[in-house]
Design a protein around this motif. Sequence first.
Motif, PDB file in Angstrom:
ATOM      1  N   ALA A 157      45.011 -72.037 -32.169  1.00 23.53           N
ATOM      2  CA  ALA A 157      45.035 -73.290 -31.012  1.00 23.53           C
ATOM      3  C   ALA A 157      45.907 -74.266 -31.421  1.00 23.53           C
ATOM      4  N   THR A 158      46.100 -74.455 -32.871  1.00 24.30           N
ATOM      5  CA  THR A 158      46.915 -75.410 -33.491  1.00 24.30           C
ATOM      6  C   THR A 158      48.380 -75.151 -33.459  1.00 24.30           C
ATOM      7  N   LEU A 159      48.707 -73.905 -33.721  1.00 25.80           N
ATOM      8  CA  LEU A 159      49.814 -73.226 -33.317  1.00 25.80           C
ATOM      9  C   LEU A 159      50.559 -73.434 -32.331  1.00 25.80           C
ATOM     10  N   LEU A 160      49.850 -73.106 -31.275  1.00 21.53           N
ATOM     11  CA  LEU A 160      50.113 -73.209 -30.056  1.00 21.53           C
ATOM     12  C   LEU A 160      50.499 -74.479 -29.231  1.00 21.53           C
ATOM     13  N   SER A 161      51.618 -74.716 -28.864  1.00 28.48           N
ATOM     14  CA  SER A 161      51.707 -76.042 -28.510  1.00 28.48           C
ATOM     15  C   SER A 161      51.979 -75.873 -26.767  1.00 28.48           C
ATOM     16  N   ALA A 162      52.493 -76.823 -26.411  1.00 23.05           N
ATOM     17  CA  ALA A 162      53.042 -76.923 -25.043  1.00 23.05           C
ATOM     18  C   ALA A 162      53.959 -75.664 -24.853  1.00 23.05           C
ATOM     19  N   PHE A 163      54.718 -75.564 -25.879  1.00 21.18           N
ATOM     20  CA  PHE A 163      55.587 -74.319 -25.837  1.00 21.18           C
ATOM     21  C   PHE A 163      55.100 -73.218 -25.199  1.00 21.18           C
ATOM     22  N   THR A 164      54.052 -72.784 -25.499  1.00 26.64           N
ATOM     23  CA  THR A 164      53.528 -71.371 -25.048  1.00 26.64           C
ATOM     24  C   THR A 164      53.374 -71.420 -23.494  1.00 26.64           C
ATOM     25  N   PHE A 165      52.790 -72.529 -22.865  1.00 21.70           N
ATOM     26  CA  PHE A 165      52.676 -72.715 -21.493  1.00 21.70           C
ATOM     27  C   PHE A 165      54.000 -73.084 -20.978  1.00 21.70           C
ATOM     28  N   PHE A 166      54.843 -73.867 -21.380  1.00 22.20           N
ATOM     29  CA  PHE A 166      55.997 -74.523 -20.615  1.00 22.20           C
ATOM     30  C   PHE A 166      57.127 -73.905 -21.063  1.00 22.20           C
ATOM     31  N   GLY A 196      55.396 -83.243 -23.499  1.00 21.30           N
ATOM     32  CA  GLY A 196      54.747 -81.944 -22.822  1.00 21.30           C
ATOM     33  C   GLY A 196      53.424 -82.258 -21.871  1.00 21.30           C
ATOM     34  N   ALA A 197      52.605 -83.112 -22.416  1.00 18.18           N
ATOM     35  CA  ALA A 197      51.567 -83.684 -21.524  1.00 18.18           C
ATOM     36  C   ALA A 197      51.813 -84.381 -20.574  1.00 18.18           C
ATOM     37  N   VAL A 228      58.371 -73.492 -15.131  1.00 22.78           N
ATOM     38  CA  VAL A 228      57.964 -72.553 -14.189  1.00 22.78           C
ATOM     39  C   VAL A 228      56.560 -72.260 -13.676  1.00 22.78           C
ATOM     40  N   LEU A 229      55.711 -72.271 -14.829  1.00 26.38           N
ATOM     41  CA  LEU A 229      54.434 -72.095 -14.650  1.00 26.38           C
ATOM     42  C   LEU A 229      53.589 -72.786 -13.749  1.00 26.38           C
ATOM     43  N   PRO A 230      53.901 -74.190 -13.557  1.00 25.84           N
ATOM     44  CA  PRO A 230      53.032 -74.986 -12.544  1.00 25.84           C
ATOM     45  C   PRO A 230      53.617 -74.656 -10.930  1.00 25.84           C
ATOM     46  N   ALA A 244      45.404 -73.778 -10.164  1.00 26.23           N
ATOM     47  CA  ALA A 244      46.360 -74.548 -11.082  1.00 26.23           C
ATOM     48  C   ALA A 244      46.021 -75.785 -11.887  1.00 26.23           C
ATOM     49  N   ALA A 245      45.203 -76.454 -11.496  1.00 28.83           N
ATOM     50  CA  ALA A 245      44.621 -77.455 -12.069  1.00 28.83           C
ATOM     51  C   ALA A 245      44.030 -77.184 -13.482  1.00 28.83           C
ATOM     52  N   LEU A 246      43.367 -76.159 -13.524  1.00 26.83           N
ATOM     53  CA  LEU A 246      42.606 -75.591 -14.418  1.00 26.83           C
ATOM     54  C   LEU A 246      43.769 -75.094 -15.535  1.00 26.83           C
ATOM     55  N   VAL A 247      44.784 -74.377 -15.114  1.00 29.09           N
ATOM     56  CA  VAL A 247      45.976 -73.963 -16.062  1.00 29.09           C
ATOM     57  C   VAL A 247      46.512 -75.199 -16.535  1.00 29.09           C
ATOM     58  N   ILE A 248      46.774 -76.149 -15.866  1.00 35.17           N
ATOM     59  CA  ILE A 248      47.354 -77.325 -16.325  1.00 35.17           C
ATOM     60  C   ILE A 248      46.399 -77.995 -17.515  1.00 35.17           C
ATOM     61  N   ALA A 249      45.099 -77.885 -17.214  1.00 35.48           N
ATOM     62  CA  ALA A 249      43.960 -78.425 -18.096  1.00 35.48           C
ATOM     63  C   ALA A 249      44.301 -77.541 -19.546  1.00 35.48           C
ATOM     64  N   GLY A 250      44.320 -76.090 -19.054  1.00 38.84           N
ATOM     65  CA  GLY A 250      44.688 -75.348 -20.518  1.00 38.84           C
ATOM     66  C   GLY A 250      45.842 -75.724 -21.312  1.00 38.84           C
ATOM     67  N   ALA A 251      46.980 -75.949 -20.581  1.00 42.36           N
ATOM     68  CA  ALA A 251      48.290 -76.479 -21.194  1.00 42.36           C
ATOM     69  C   ALA A 251      47.710 -77.752 -21.857  1.00 42.36           C
ATOM     70  N   MET A 252      46.997 -78.388 -21.426  1.00 43.43           N
ATOM     71  CA  MET A 252      46.819 -79.858 -22.083  1.00 43.43           C
ATOM     72  C   MET A 252      46.158 -79.724 -23.189  1.00 43.43           C
TER      73      MET A 252
END
Lengths: 89, 494
Positions: free
Chosen positions: B53-62, B145-146, B307-309, B321-329
């Motif tokens: 989780a530390t490795l994954l940043s906003a990059f993975t999601f956005f 990102g956030a 793209v994702l949102p 969609a809001a859940l996924v944004i929460a996941g990205a956050m």
Amino acid sequence: MRHLQLVGWLAVAVVLCALAIPWFLWGDARTVAGISLWLWWHIGWMGLASVVFWLFSRYAWGLGIEPDGTAPSADTSSTDGTDTGGDQP
Amino acid sequence: MTLALQLAIIVGYLVLALAVGLVAYRVADRTAEDFYLASRTFGTVVLLFTTFATLLSAFTFFAGPNVAYQEGPEWVLVMGLMDGIIFAILWYVIGYKQWLLGQTHGYVTLGEMLGDRFGATWFRGLVAGISLVWLFPYVMLQQVGAGTALTALTEGAIPYWAGAGLITAFMILYVVLAGMRGIAWTDTLQGAFMLVITWVALLWLLAVVGGPTSATAALEAEAAQHLALGSDHYTPQWMLSTAITIGFGVAMFPQVNQRFFAAGSRTVLKRSFALWPILCVLLFVPSFLIGAWARGLDVTIPEGGNVLPVVLAEYTPVWFAALVIAGAMAAMMSSSDSMLLSGSSYFTRDLYRPVLEYRSDIHSISARREDFVARVGVVVFATASFLVSLVNPATLFELGDAAFSGFAQLALPVIVALYWRRTTRAGMTAGILASQAFYLASLFTATVPSAYAGWTAGIVGMGLGLVVTVGVSLVTTPAADEQRALYFDGLRAD
């Protein structure tokens, strides 16, 4: 023996890295079940890597780092098992 | 109504994370080792997920899905090589050795470990200082990102500064309270949450568009070149350069490197090592596929938007969609909170404390004082990077890539020091300074090119650092206070 083992595992590591990207599928656009063939390769290769890492952790963990054999708590007193050949201070 | 729902999900998520942090605060010992390393007690699941989780940043999601959308999904191969294989190998080569040394000598930071071996406090400070220089822009990247995610989700109702500011304030509060144990616990929840939510998003999308075959057919109609492996963007040199620099860079990132010290046992390290590639496939493949398939779908991505949102807003209900944004956050926060904590430990232990000891002739600073400084460090660091993020327009990708390559410059000298007794302090100093200077010059000046026959300056700098470290070590003699046998003699597990 330890030296041979070290060279063998190094070779395995190099192969794992070298074929993580399927160079032989370069430019290939074939798909299987809607997923690119090269993506299937990626998925399979990561699975294989996981198995190889598990085997390493089971049979060779400590290689190149701990001073003696692979047995977790063997009580031998040899201290110069590293292959790097550095001199003593 | 929908805005309220979205905000409720995000706020609910933040409150849950804070609750976990409070529980951790209550069980924590009030010592530096506990605050920074949870007293070296992590089990397999927690260590694996907190590192992941530390490795994954906003990059993975956005940024990741954005790249897959624009250039094709080959990035997933780069991610697989760098995180699934190269980083896993470094997990053993650097991580296991560091863990053994940490167990024997009680090290908390990389600088501490190197400073002890090379017998110089200033060398310890140098390593910490360089690390902080690269950490800062990366923390900023997470805030960008956030902030961007919240703005996009609420269609501008929450402006960027307010979104990023909210997240920053929350994180300060959280890190100051929770310490490493709380961060690792929430990381575990966040990692699992991200994994589940990404798969649900992918399956949902596929259910709507009619399965992978029709999604791929639509992509082929729109951008057939994205199906074939390789392109003008994805050249072999570029893919290898990127995978190698980021893979090595990850191992030197303070928040990842410090986790090498935190494992509870050797079994924990072994299990995490073997599970690593599987975890990478499970998260990266769905995330990049969504980005790639989105290209063939009937969605319009606004200029500079993610793209994702947009895809989720089009194909899934608002709450999801809001859940996924929460996941990205969650991804962004689980990286940033760890970075803030590690950044603060580098600052306090490797820079502040040695300087104070030198100036005031005090040989130990009270635990209370160190604790206070650590927490102040978190506040200053987070606030400064937030303020800078307000004026910085550079894209996520460029910022992130620069930080990874910057850290990658440290990796080879450190590996040389760990495995070669003849390494000298002069060699290390020269190798680290030369590669850092070279890489910085390639970023900020026109005289040093940023590409060499398709290879990046990052990887050329790594080679330079290796050659200089070994070369200078060969022609210099070790200083009197160097402990050359420290990394070799008496190392034994458990």
